[in-house]
Design an enzyme around this catalytic site. Sequence first.
Site, PDB file in Angstrom:
ATOM      1  N   LYS A 175      72.509  30.165  38.893  1.00 56.73           N
ATOM      2  CA  LYS A 175      71.775  30.562  37.694  1.00 56.73           C
ATOM      3  C   LYS A 175      72.630  31.562  36.930  1.00 56.73           C
ATOM      4  O   LYS A 175      73.063  32.589  37.493  1.00 56.73           O
ATOM      5  CB  LYS A 175      70.456  31.199  38.121  1.00 56.73           C
ATOM      6  CG  LYS A 175      69.271  30.830  37.262  1.00 56.73           C
ATOM      7  CD  LYS A 175      67.993  31.365  37.904  1.00 56.73           C
ATOM      8  CE  LYS A 175      66.786  31.088  37.051  1.00 56.73           C
ATOM      9  NZ  LYS A 175      65.588  31.760  37.561  1.00 56.73           N
TER      10      LYS A 175
HETATM   11  O1  G3P Z   1      62.101  31.631  36.588  1.00 55.46           O
HETATM   12  C1  G3P Z   1      61.979  32.707  35.713  1.00 55.46           C
HETATM   13  C2  G3P Z   1      60.623  33.290  35.883  1.00 55.46           C
HETATM   14  O2  G3P Z   1      60.499  33.691  37.199  1.00 55.46           O
HETATM   15  C3  G3P Z   1      60.239  34.424  35.029  1.00 55.46           C
HETATM   16  O3  G3P Z   1      58.865  34.566  35.163  1.00 55.46           O
HETATM   17  O4  G3P Z   1      56.700  35.673  34.988  1.00 55.46           O
HETATM   18  O5  G3P Z   1      58.795  37.028  35.335  1.00 55.46           O
HETATM   19  O6  G3P Z   1      58.345  35.932  33.146  1.00 55.46           O
HETATM   20  P1  G3P Z   1      58.143  35.884  34.627  1.00 55.46           P
END
Ligand code: G3P
Length: 214
Positions: free
Chosen positions: A83
């Site tokens: 990533k």
């Molecule tokens: O894969 C990226 C994701 O984990 C971000 O999620 O909820 O932290 O915006 P969030």
Amino acid sequence: MKIFLDTANVNEIKKACDMGMVDGVTTNPSLVAKEKKDFKKLIKEICNIVKAPVSAEVISLEESGMIKEAIELSKISEHVVVKIPFTLDGLKATRKLKEKNINVNMTLIFSLNQALLACKAGARYISPFVGRLDDIGYNGFDLAIDCQNLIDNYGYDCEVIAASIRNPNHVITAINNGIDISTLPYSILEQMMKHPLTDIGIEKFLSDWKKSQN
Ligand code: G3P
């Protein structure tokens, strides 16, 4: 639609794999930090459980550091997808990693222009962050849908991962718009299974059956 699990928690991954619902896993530095385990050992453990693409993120911000980390990560398992955050250095690193046949998931995509550049650099996956756009007053799924159209219209060898999914309605929007992959926290996978009418229906069937046996 492929379902990836967005977690670095081995127990959650095992439970979801046991359901037979996991097509891959995505992690990020915040999710890994919560687990308080050695990063590479954790990614190896996850790869051995999932046996499907597992995204592991680099920490370096400049091209050479990203490439060095990516090569190290890719040695952990054939399932590792590196990533890389969307930056100019990230794009350059992605192009070089593509030449080395290392799969890249370009992350932190917040515009269609960024998505195009990631595809042109050779990213194998692009991750538009739906929920974080919703957080600042946009409709995050507009971007995920645009990304899917970009890939379908131009035939890039790339899949969209709708990321930062926050609720079951996000998943429904992904399904209805032909998004390649949604990456979900385990709690949302659980929520997807639940419907009160299913529970009520089972209860009624069983009570009717029991009555007929008296
Ligand atoms: O894969 C990226 C994701 O984990 C971000 O999620 O909820 O932290 O915006 P969030």
